[in-house]
Write a protein that holds these residues in place. Sequence first.
Motif, short mmCIF file in Angstrom:
data_model
loop_
_atom_site.label_atom_id
_atom_site.label_comp_id
_atom_site.label_asym_id
_atom_site.label_seq_id
_atom_site.Cartn_x
_atom_site.Cartn_y
_atom_site.Cartn_z
N THR A 162 0.84 -1.20 0.00
CA THR A 162 0.00 0.00 0.00
C THR A 162 0.87 1.25 0.00
O THR A 162 0.62 2.22 -0.74
N ALA A 163 1.92 1.24 0.85
CA ALA A 163 2.83 2.39 0.92
C ALA A 163 3.57 2.58 -0.40
O ALA A 163 3.78 3.71 -0.86
N ILE A 164 3.96 1.48 -1.04
CA ILE A 164 4.67 1.56 -2.32
C ILE A 164 3.78 2.19 -3.38
O ILE A 164 4.20 3.08 -4.13
N ASP A 165 2.53 1.76 -3.47
CA ASP A 165 1.60 2.33 -4.45
C ASP A 165 1.40 3.82 -4.23
O ASP A 165 1.33 4.61 -5.19
N ALA A 166 1.32 4.22 -2.95
CA ALA A 166 1.13 5.64 -2.64
C ALA A 166 2.36 6.45 -3.06
O ALA A 166 2.24 7.56 -3.61
N GLN A 167 3.55 5.89 -2.82
CA GLN A 167 4.77 6.61 -3.20
C GLN A 167 4.90 6.72 -4.72
O GLN A 167 5.33 7.75 -5.24
N LEU A 168 4.50 5.67 -5.42
CA LEU A 168 4.62 5.69 -6.88
C LEU A 168 3.73 6.76 -7.49
O LEU A 168 4.08 7.39 -8.50
N ALA A 169 2.57 6.98 -6.88
CA ALA A 169 1.67 8.04 -7.37
C ALA A 169 2.33 9.41 -7.21
O ALA A 169 2.21 10.28 -8.08
N GLN A 170 3.06 9.58 -6.10
CA GLN A 170 3.77 10.85 -5.89
C GLN A 170 4.94 11.01 -6.86
O GLN A 170 5.16 12.09 -7.41
N VAL A 171 5.67 9.91 -7.08
CA VAL A 171 6.82 9.96 -7.99
C VAL A 171 6.37 10.30 -9.41
O VAL A 171 7.01 11.08 -10.12
N SER A 172 5.24 9.74 -9.83
CA SER A 172 4.74 9.97 -11.19
C SER A 172 4.44 11.43 -11.45
O SER A 172 4.47 11.88 -12.61
N ALA A 173 4.14 12.19 -10.40
CA ALA A 173 3.76 13.60 -10.56
C ALA A 173 4.97 14.54 -10.55
O ALA A 173 4.82 15.74 -10.77
N LEU A 174 6.15 14.01 -10.32
CA LEU A 174 7.34 14.86 -10.21
C LEU A 174 7.78 15.38 -11.57
O LEU A 174 7.69 14.68 -12.58
N ASP A 175 8.28 16.61 -11.59
CA ASP A 175 8.87 17.16 -12.80
C ASP A 175 10.18 16.42 -13.09
O ASP A 175 10.99 16.20 -12.19
N GLY A 176 10.38 16.01 -14.32
CA GLY A 176 11.57 15.25 -14.67
C GLY A 176 11.29 13.77 -14.83
O GLY A 176 12.10 13.04 -15.41
#
Length: 735
Positions: free
Chosen positions: A79-93
């Motif tokens: 669950t924590a991994i999926d939440a982090q991946l959503a944040q990473v996907s929104a990063l510039d770069g």
Amino acid sequence: MRVLIPVVLIAVWFAVFSAGGSSFSQVNTVAKNDQIQHLPASADATQVQKLQSQFRGDDVIPAVVVYQRTGGLTAADRTAIDAQLAQVSALDGVVKKGVSPAIVSQDGKAAEVIVPMETRVKPADTVKTVRAMLTTGLPAGLSVFVTGPAGLSADIVGAFSGLDGMLLLVALAAVLIILIIVYRSPLLPLIVLGTSLVALTGAMFTVVALAKANLVVLSGQTEGILMILVIGAATDYSLLYVARFREALRDYEHKWDATWAALRGSWQAILASAGTVIVGLLCLLFSELNSNKALGPVAAIGIGFALLAALTLLPALMLWAGRTAFWPVRPKLGSTHPSVDGAGARGIWPRVARLVSRRSRTVWVACAVLLGVAALGLAGLKADGVPQSDFVIGHSEARDGQAALSAHFPGGAGTPAMVIGPQSRLKDMSDTVLGTKGVSSLTVISADSPSGTLPVTTAGVQPGPDGASGEPTVIDGTVMLQATLDDAGDTAPAEKTVRALRASFAKAPYAQQGADAVLIGGVTATAIDTNDAAIHDRNLIIPLVLAVILVILMLLLRSILAPVLLILTVVLSYAAALGVSSLVFNGVFGFPGADPTVPMFGFVFLVALGIDYNIFLMTRVREESVLHGTRSGIGRGLVATGGVITSAGIVLAATFAALGVLPVLFLAQISFIVAFGVLIDTIIVRSLLVPALGHDIGRAIWWPSALSRAVELGGTRQRSATPAPSEPASEGNLR
């Protein structure tokens, strides 16, 4: 006029220093540390890198995020991994919608995620942001690493980041301490160091401007070498001039006369030494590897500024300071010069000269045997390349992440081999790749799949794990396959697999496709092409540098035999330095090996710089031999240059040793090889081997010049210590 010339020179160099000061902070904005930038344009890996952006729609470099828990991933972890991946996907770069789903390993203890990063934003900055984000709010006991090509690149950039200032301070501090000990003067070391720093500023300003115009490629590695070369060379040239100036102050009352006498006595040796180094460095332009080719002109520019500063700024500063520069031990007008015998024959160098004179054959044979024994260590030298993950010394998150990835997934996960070939032969290519030992799985780039790829088996293209199906992306009649290897992408087994693939595609029918030939790129292919180009460069550049320097020495000394002997002694010194370095690298530091370019750069720096000391010595010996005979001239030349050359050698060794502050394997190895080799050149070769060999041979060493046929005078010809008032100042008067 006598006042105007030095004032103008100092003002011009001060303007250079003021204008170039900001260049140091701009280096990181123009530096390129990506390994692909260093490859020849014709290399397969380079061509594949350029084509990748057409298939992906963006110019990207992949990062691999690895999660790991020793006891196995829990539901909370996922669950924590999926939440982090959503944040990473929104990063510039980070490529939008390009982050793959988390893939859990078969043992359930790890998960990997592919994170494509855009190169329009510096990948190192994106990796830094991702790493900071992932370590925040991570469940206890769950480890995370960012590795893959982007992670490794970020660690390499981080190894250089912020350390250029430390490198400069360490080098300057080492030189300052040595100069204070040698000259026991508070002012002279500051003048010499100031000259070196101004030369470095001018060189840095020039190369940064050229890098901005894309005329040269500047990397952190090149920047570090440039700093060391300029400081070391400028200090060496300065010390030679200072020694001549101090001699001249004993013979001339006025500073102006002493300045011109010092310039006449030193410019030829300094120009020859700098010219030798510049020409040797420019030989790197014949390299295939772009990193080698780029270093040549950048370093040559640095040596050029060191030469100009030593022959213009330093004389102006020394003219301004005069005898005060040597305070509290000021040279007095009419004081005695050191000599081989007589009242001034006290000290270490007259004793060395007498040893060389009395036991010349014993001395040079003993030195040659000692260096030969040291050279035996070459048998253990491992210079066939190292994994990119070992490039950084000390902590590397990317290296730790690669180890975690290899423990739970196929070693090549995240660093696939890229295969680009004709779409019409997709089935044949797939069968060839899948039939190659060392290949774990195969995918094809497809714009129809949310993940960007579709699995490929011997039965053809398959639906993706997300159920998506579609057709491979076709660009100009070609498709791109991604082959996951069993072994980590930067290891020897992975290289063996890629070489096997290339060998298969070099055969018919692929070899007959011309423009449609199959190209293989990726991390492993890049390492292979880099090593192959480095070996080619090593085999070409080393003999080329030797030949060029030999010609320069022949022109300078007007002899054939002496230059040949000087080259042989320096090569023997290089072999000894490399032999001892091999033993130290393997037995003391435990290094995993060395890049193929290490021996070549060690050779270029040691031969080009080491020959400097022989030039300093032999130009003075020839000068003395014309007046006193060869054997007496050797002793006189040794005594006259012993102190300054030894000081210069120690300074150069200390500046190269300063490269060790950078946690980069290549620079650490170059640092040790050159520093140790310079000490061998200074203490053994130039002080004992060359003088003893020359003394044993006698005047024949100058063959075929007229000096080889001159009658030995046994040192009986004398010169007045002080020139007559009407006599023009000449180097012959400066004793």
